[in-house]
Design a protein around this motif. Sequence first.
Motif, PDB file in Angstrom:
ATOM      1  N   ASN A  83       0.810  -1.205   0.000  1.00 17.83           N
ATOM      2  CA  ASN A  83       0.000   0.000   0.000  1.00 17.83           C
ATOM      3  C   ASN A  83       0.850   1.264   0.000  1.00 17.83           C
ATOM      4  O   ASN A  83       0.476   2.274  -0.601  1.00 17.83           O
ATOM      5  N   PHE A  84       2.017   1.210   0.637  1.00 15.84           N
ATOM      6  CA  PHE A  84       2.948   2.338   0.533  1.00 15.84           C
ATOM      7  C   PHE A  84       3.471   2.467  -0.889  1.00 15.84           C
ATOM      8  O   PHE A  84       3.621   3.574  -1.411  1.00 15.84           O
ATOM      9  N   LEU A  85       3.754   1.342  -1.531  1.00 16.37           N
ATOM     10  CA  LEU A  85       4.211   1.358  -2.915  1.00 16.37           C
ATOM     11  C   LEU A  85       3.154   1.977  -3.829  1.00 16.37           C
ATOM     12  O   LEU A  85       3.466   2.811  -4.690  1.00 16.37           O
ATOM     13  N   ILE A  86       1.909   1.573  -3.641  1.00 18.50           N
ATOM     14  CA  ILE A  86       0.811   2.138  -4.437  1.00 18.50           C
ATOM     15  C   ILE A  86       0.752   3.650  -4.251  1.00 18.50           C
ATOM     16  O   ILE A  86       0.664   4.408  -5.228  1.00 18.50           O
ATOM     17  N   ASP A  87       0.811   4.096  -3.006  1.00 12.98           N
ATOM     18  CA  ASP A  87       0.748   5.529  -2.724  1.00 12.98           C
ATOM     19  C   ASP A  87       1.932   6.270  -3.348  1.00 12.98           C
ATOM     20  O   ASP A  87       1.781   7.378  -3.879  1.00 12.98           O
ATOM     21  N   SER A  88       3.116   5.659  -3.310  1.00 11.61           N
ATOM     22  CA  SER A  88       4.323   6.312  -3.832  1.00 11.61           C
ATOM     23  C   SER A  88       4.304   6.460  -5.345  1.00 11.61           C
ATOM     24  O   SER A  88       4.864   7.411  -5.893  1.00 11.61           O
ATOM     25  N   LEU A  89       3.668   5.506  -6.048  1.00 11.99           N
ATOM     26  CA  LEU A  89       3.704   5.484  -7.515  1.00 11.99           C
ATOM     27  C   LEU A  89       2.383   5.909  -8.140  1.00 11.99           C
ATOM     28  O   LEU A  89       2.239   5.862  -9.363  1.00 11.99           O
ATOM     29  N   ARG A  90       1.439   6.349  -7.323  1.00 16.96           N
ATOM     30  CA  ARG A  90       0.069   6.564  -7.792  1.00 16.96           C
ATOM     31  C   ARG A  90      -0.003   7.493  -9.005  1.00 16.96           C
ATOM     32  O   ARG A  90      -0.820   7.306  -9.906  1.00 16.96           O
ATOM     33  N   ASP A  91       0.845   8.522  -9.052  1.00 11.78           N
ATOM     34  CA  ASP A  91       0.781   9.498 -10.148  1.00 11.78           C
ATOM     35  C   ASP A  91       1.662   9.115 -11.335  1.00 11.78           C
ATOM     36  O   ASP A  91       1.702   9.827 -12.331  1.00 11.78           O
ATOM     37  N   MET A  92       2.365   7.986 -11.261  1.00  4.69           N
ATOM     38  CA  MET A  92       3.338   7.633 -12.289  1.00  4.69           C
ATOM     39  C   MET A  92       2.777   6.689 -13.349  1.00  4.69           C
ATOM     40  O   MET A  92       3.440   6.423 -14.353  1.00  4.69           O
ATOM     41  N   GLY A  93       1.596   6.161 -13.124  1.00  3.23           N
ATOM     42  CA  GLY A  93       1.035   5.227 -14.091  1.00  3.23           C
ATOM     43  C   GLY A  93      -0.355   4.801 -13.700  1.00  3.23           C
ATOM     44  O   GLY A  93      -0.914   5.230 -12.688  1.00  3.23           O
ATOM     45  N   ARG A  94      -0.915   3.946 -14.524  1.00  3.12           N
ATOM     46  CA  ARG A  94      -2.176   3.290 -14.206  1.00  3.12           C
ATOM     47  C   ARG A  94      -1.817   1.997 -13.480  1.00  3.12           C
ATOM     48  O   ARG A  94      -1.221   1.101 -14.068  1.00  3.12           O
ATOM     49  N   LEU A  95      -2.164   1.909 -12.221  1.00  4.92           N
ATOM     50  CA  LEU A  95      -1.714   0.817 -11.377  1.00  4.92           C
ATOM     51  C   LEU A  95      -2.761  -0.287 -11.336  1.00  4.92           C
ATOM     52  O   LEU A  95      -3.908  -0.066 -10.921  1.00  4.92           O
ATOM     53  N   LEU A  96      -2.353  -1.464 -11.780  1.00  2.00           N
ATOM     54  CA  LEU A  96      -3.193  -2.654 -11.719  1.00  2.00           C
ATOM     55  C   LEU A  96      -2.581  -3.573 -10.663  1.00  2.00           C
ATOM     56  O   LEU A  96      -1.535  -4.181 -10.891  1.00  2.00           O
TER      57      LEU A  96
END
Length: 259
Positions: free
Chosen positions: A23-36
Motif C-alpha cells: 500500500n505504501f508502494l501504491i501511494d508512492s507510484l500513484r501518479d506515475m502510471g495506471r496501477l493494476l
Amino acid sequence: MDTNKKPLIIISNDDGFRAKGINFLIDSLRDMGRLLVCAPDGARSGYSCAFSADTPLRLTLQRRDNDLEIWSANGTPVDCVKLAFDCLCHGERPAMVIGGINHGDNASINSHYSGTMGVTKEGCLKHVPSVAFSICTHDSDADFSPLRPYLREITARVLKEGLPQGLCLNVNFPVMEKFKGVRVCRMATGQWQNECETMRHPRGHEYYWLVGNYTNEEPQADDTDNYALTHGYVAITPTTIDVTHYEALRCMNDWQYDN
C-alpha cells in the motif's frame, strides 16, 4: 495511439494486498502510471515461482479509483501476475511489473525463495521490465518513508530506459532513516543453518517450525548485496532468468558425443 496515456504497471507481492508495504508502494507510484494491483488475499511468503496447478482461482475486486484497480486472489504471487496479464489487462501489454514492497530481506540466497521475486521473475519471463522492492525487516508496521524517492527514481528510470530481455532487478533497502546511497552489486554467497526447530505437541507427537540463521560466507567482500545493506546502502542486484552456467558449458564440451 494515445501518447498522453499513462503507462500500465502491474503490482503484486507475497504479503497480501492488505500489507503496509504494497500500500505504501501504491501511494508512492500513484501518479506515475495506471496501477493494476493483483495480490494474494493473505500472506504467501516463500512461495518463490510456485503456481496453482490443481486449485481453482478466484479474483475479488477490492477497490477501483482513477488509474487504480486493486484485486485480490486466492493463489500464489505468480498466480496473481498470470491472472493480471490474462484476465485484467484486457489485451494491453503492461509497461512494467513490480513486486513488493516486501516485509523482509530478499538479498543473497533469499531471492531464490522469495514470492516477491517470483512476481518479478514472472514479469521478466513475459519480457516485461520487472523490479522487486524489499526492506530488511519483517515488522508489519515498518517505516517505509525513506524509500519513497528511491522507489520513484528506480521506477521512472526503468519506465524510461527499460531493461534487457531476461534481466530483472532485485532491490533491497536497509532499515535506516537515511541511506548512504545506492550500490549495484552481486548476490552474496551465504547459507541458512539450523533451519528446523523441533517442538512437542501436547498430544505427544513432534512437529517442526522452519526457522534458521543466515550466515554470510564472504562478509568482507565489498561488491555484494549483503555488504551494501550492512553498510547503509540500497542494494540493486541485476538478476537473470537464464540459469545456464556458461563456463561449465564450455568446460563440459568433451561430455558430448553422437551415438
